[in-house]
Design an enzyme around this catalytic site. Structure first.
Site, short mmCIF file in Angstrom:
data_model
loop_
_atom_site.label_atom_id
_atom_site.label_comp_id
_atom_site.label_asym_id
_atom_site.label_seq_id
_atom_site.Cartn_x
_atom_site.Cartn_y
_atom_site.Cartn_z
N ALA A 1 9.15 2.59 7.38
CA ALA A 1 8.32 1.39 7.32
C ALA A 1 7.67 1.23 5.96
O ALA A 1 7.65 2.15 5.14
CB ALA A 1 7.25 1.45 8.41
N LEU B 1 0.81 -1.22 0.00
CA LEU B 1 0.00 0.00 0.00
C LEU B 1 0.84 1.26 0.00
O LEU B 1 0.37 2.32 -0.40
CB LEU B 1 -0.94 0.01 1.22
CG LEU B 1 -2.00 -1.08 1.28
CD1 LEU B 1 -2.78 -0.98 2.58
CD2 LEU B 1 -2.94 -0.96 0.09
N GLY B 2 2.08 1.17 0.49
CA GLY B 2 2.93 2.35 0.52
C GLY B 2 4.20 2.08 1.29
O GLY B 2 4.37 1.04 1.94
N GLU B 3 5.15 3.06 1.20
CA GLU B 3 6.43 2.89 1.87
C GLU B 3 6.96 4.25 2.27
O GLU B 3 6.83 5.24 1.52
CB GLU B 3 7.42 2.19 0.94
CG GLU B 3 8.76 1.92 1.60
CD GLU B 3 9.69 1.12 0.70
OE1 GLU B 3 10.72 0.64 1.20
OE2 GLU B 3 9.36 0.98 -0.50
N GLY B 4 7.55 4.33 3.48
CA GLY B 4 8.16 5.55 3.96
C GLY B 4 9.58 5.28 4.40
O GLY B 4 10.13 4.18 4.18
N ASP C 1 2.32 14.91 13.43
CA ASP C 1 2.49 14.90 11.97
C ASP C 1 1.15 14.78 11.26
O ASP C 1 0.97 13.96 10.37
CB ASP C 1 3.41 13.76 11.55
CG ASP C 1 3.87 13.88 10.09
OD1 ASP C 1 3.92 15.02 9.58
OD2 ASP C 1 4.16 12.85 9.46
#
Length: 617
Positions: free
Chosen positions: A25, A19-22, A134
């Protein structure tokens, strides 16, 4: 993120799709096979420092104890093969800013209700010692039903740990939404979250963040030292009370900012007034969607609770409007006011027949007459001032801030201040019979010469014009679409920013009353006798019902379509299916839309009788 073969974590969470990446994580959609539900799994990267991994694990354990409908729930925490993972509620309805920009009507109400839910969630967090740190539009997700969920507590910390964490330099955040004290590396209080949400709200309401720059440092400098452009200049549709709340959240000093609980309470009062405003505005707001916030919960239980003499004919294109428990409508040579509590009618005479729907604003009622005069009445009925035009008025005024926009059959769109003085006038090429619509920052006026004019609402300058065919009914708008109902029976779905027709639908017979819109469908009627629902985005027909000849516009409330006919029938249909829920007949011809208001339905007949329908139990 590179694709990896599906695996199971803790013997129960089957990873299915990224679903996503930062930086810290990656997030996966997964299935919890033990209970059979979809979840989101957030896994920290293997290279994250062990101390940060331990701190994040401890904080996530604290967050997992939170239980609030506005906070994404943490279901489980664990470690496997040296990687820390968190299992959370899966939310996939988009980001908070997708609710904007603010439009007056159904969309605006939905946005404000969602904002209140976010503030309530923040109050819940702050009461339990958690600061998010945030908040951005991407960290407030929407469910499929549009309910917001605060998520991504990767930078969150417990208030009692704030001094230690600030001292270690852990002051990350997103520059476009960062509080001044956070930008300066100072210790934080819950008020920092309020500033961030103020910036999120500004961006959502206005369509752009409060500050923009070439780099992060430029943006942070503005947060610390400069004031944002007034929100009403960015989007004139934003109610002044909402603009003031946004301004208070964006105060440079944390002290004067309201707490989350106080801001939620303030927004609750704003919402109460805003719902009344929508009932007091013809077609349920300046976007003219025909969607009202009140009305009967179960129309199938409606029965006539009263019939009242209004003292004069109520003819097309009139409308009922309501404000604080009183209904108003043009009736013959004057305005009739019905008091819900007292159950009585009072009349306020004018020099000529009221020939346009009245509208509220600035604590006054504005009514246009056949002699071309716009009258501003105090709520007591006293005449405050009048403004003359050169031909009859058949369009409802549009009241926006300190201005009144008046379309007349003399071909002029007048902009008048709240004292009755002319600010500017725009001359169209033909009679203006339909009420103007405010949508996507533009003022739309449709003329009988077959042209649609898009104007700047502040200056009156023409932005563009489009040939449409003659129009007599107001133009409803929602979900980025402006519907253009032409007199000949064609309805065009128009993208007002892209300036293109998305689809067209042809009805039998002339269109007298405006269509109505919700998030999924457009509801159309004409002199041809059928009420038709079409998909708002494709124009494909969803259902059709033989309602009869309709002069009045359609009304929407609580998942139902309300219609009234020239044969004296009043109908309530289920909006999703077209199934008939309620019908009353024998009222005599009805030429104005039914008004859903405060759990009741109100219908005014051509002969001048007001019918009140309430639910029987």
């Amino acid at each position: 993120m590179g694709y990896i073969a599906p695996v199971k974590l803790a013997g129960r969470y089957r990873l299915e799709a990224p679903l996503g990446e930062g930086g810290m994580a990656e997030v996966w959609r997964a299935t919890d096979e033990r209970v059979g539900r979809q979840v989101a799994v957030k896994m920290l990267h293997a290279y994250v420092h062990p101390a940060e991994r331990q701190r994040f694990f401890q904080e996530a354990r604290a967050l997992s104890k939170l239980s609030h409908p506005g906070v994404v729930q943490v279901y489980d925490l664990g470690q496997e093969e040296g990687r820390t993972f968190f299992v959370m509620e899966l939310v996939q309805g988009g980001t908070f800013d997708q609710l904007g920009p603010f439009e007056d009507g159904l969309e605006g109400l939905r946005l404000l209700e969602a904002a209140q839910k976010v503030l309530e969630a923040l109050a819940h967090l702050h009461e339990r010692g958690v600061i998010h740190r945030d908040l951005t539009p991407r960290n407030i997700l929407l469910t499929a039903e549009g309910h917001p969920k605060v998520m991504d507590f990767g930078l969150a910390y417990l208030i009692q740990e704030s001094r230690h964490l600030t001292r270690t330099g852990y002051t990350l955040g997103t520059p476009q939404y960062m509080a001044p004290e956070q930008a300066k590396g100072l210790p934080l209080s819950p008020k920092a979250d309020l500033y961030s949400f103020g910036a999120v709200l500004y961006r959502t309401l206005g369509g752009k963040p409060p500050f923009e720059g070439e780099n992060d440092q430029s943006v942070l400098y503005q947060h610390v030292y400069e004031n944002p452009r007034p929100l009403l200049e960015v989007n004139p549709a934003v109610p002044p009370s909402v603009s003031r709340l946004s301004q208070s959240l964006l105060h440079k000093d944390s002290g004067p900012r309201p707490s989350a609980a106080a801001a939620a309470h303030t927004l609750g009062e704003v919402l109460r007034e805003y719902r009344e405003h929508l009932s007091a505005t013809p077609r349920g707001g300046l976007s003219r969607s025909g969607h009202y916030p009140g009305g009967p919960a179960e129309p199938g239980r409606l029965e006539i609770a009263g019939s009242y003499d209004l003292g004069g004919e109520v003819a097309w294109p009139g409308e009922l409007v309501a404000w604080e428990g009183r209904l108003w409508v043009g009736s013959g040579r004057g305005v009739a006011r019905f008091d819900l509590a007292e159950g009585r009618v009072q009349r306020f005479p004018l020099a000529d027949e009221v020939s346009a729907p009245p509208a509220f604003g600035h604590g006054r009622l504005y009514a246009g007459a056949w002699d071309g005069t716009l009258s501003a009445l105090e709520l007591s009925g006293r005449l405050a001032w009048s403004f003359p035009t050169r031909a009859e008025i058949t369009a409802a005024p549009l009241v926006l801030g300190g201005r009144i926009y008046l379309a007349g059959r003399d071909g002029f769109l007048h902009c008048i201040d709240e004292k009755g003085s002319l600010i500017w006038a725009f001359q169209a090429g033909g009679h203006l019979s339909a009420s103007p619509t405010l949508y996507r920052g533009l003022l739309f006026a449709a003329a009988e010469d077959g042209w649609l004019y898009a104007l700047d609402p502040l200056s009156g300058h023409l932005r563009y014009k489009v040939e449409t065919g003659p129009v007599h009914a107001s133009l409803p708008a929602a979900r980025g679409i402006l519907l253009i109902p032409t007199w000949a029976g064609e309805v065009h779905a128009f993208d007002p920013l892209g300036r293109e027709v998305l689809w067209s639908f042809e009805l039998e017979g002339e269109i007298w009353g405006p269509p109505a819109l919700d998030h999924q469908r457009a509801y159309l009627s004409s002199w041809g006798g059928r009420l038709i629902a079409v998909d708002l985005h494709s124009g494909e027909e969803c259902w059709s019902y033989p309602a009869g000849k309709i002069t009045a516009g359609l009304s929407l409330a609580g998942g139902h379509v309300f219609a009234a006919t020239e044969e004296g029938r009043v109908l309530a249909l289920e909006a999703s299916s077209g199934r008939l829920i309620f019908e009353a007949s024998g009222l005599g011809p009805v030429q104005i839309p039914p008004l859903p208001y405060r759990a009741s339905l109100y219908v005014a007949s051509l002969e001048g009788r007001l019918y009140r329908f309430t639910e029987s139990w």
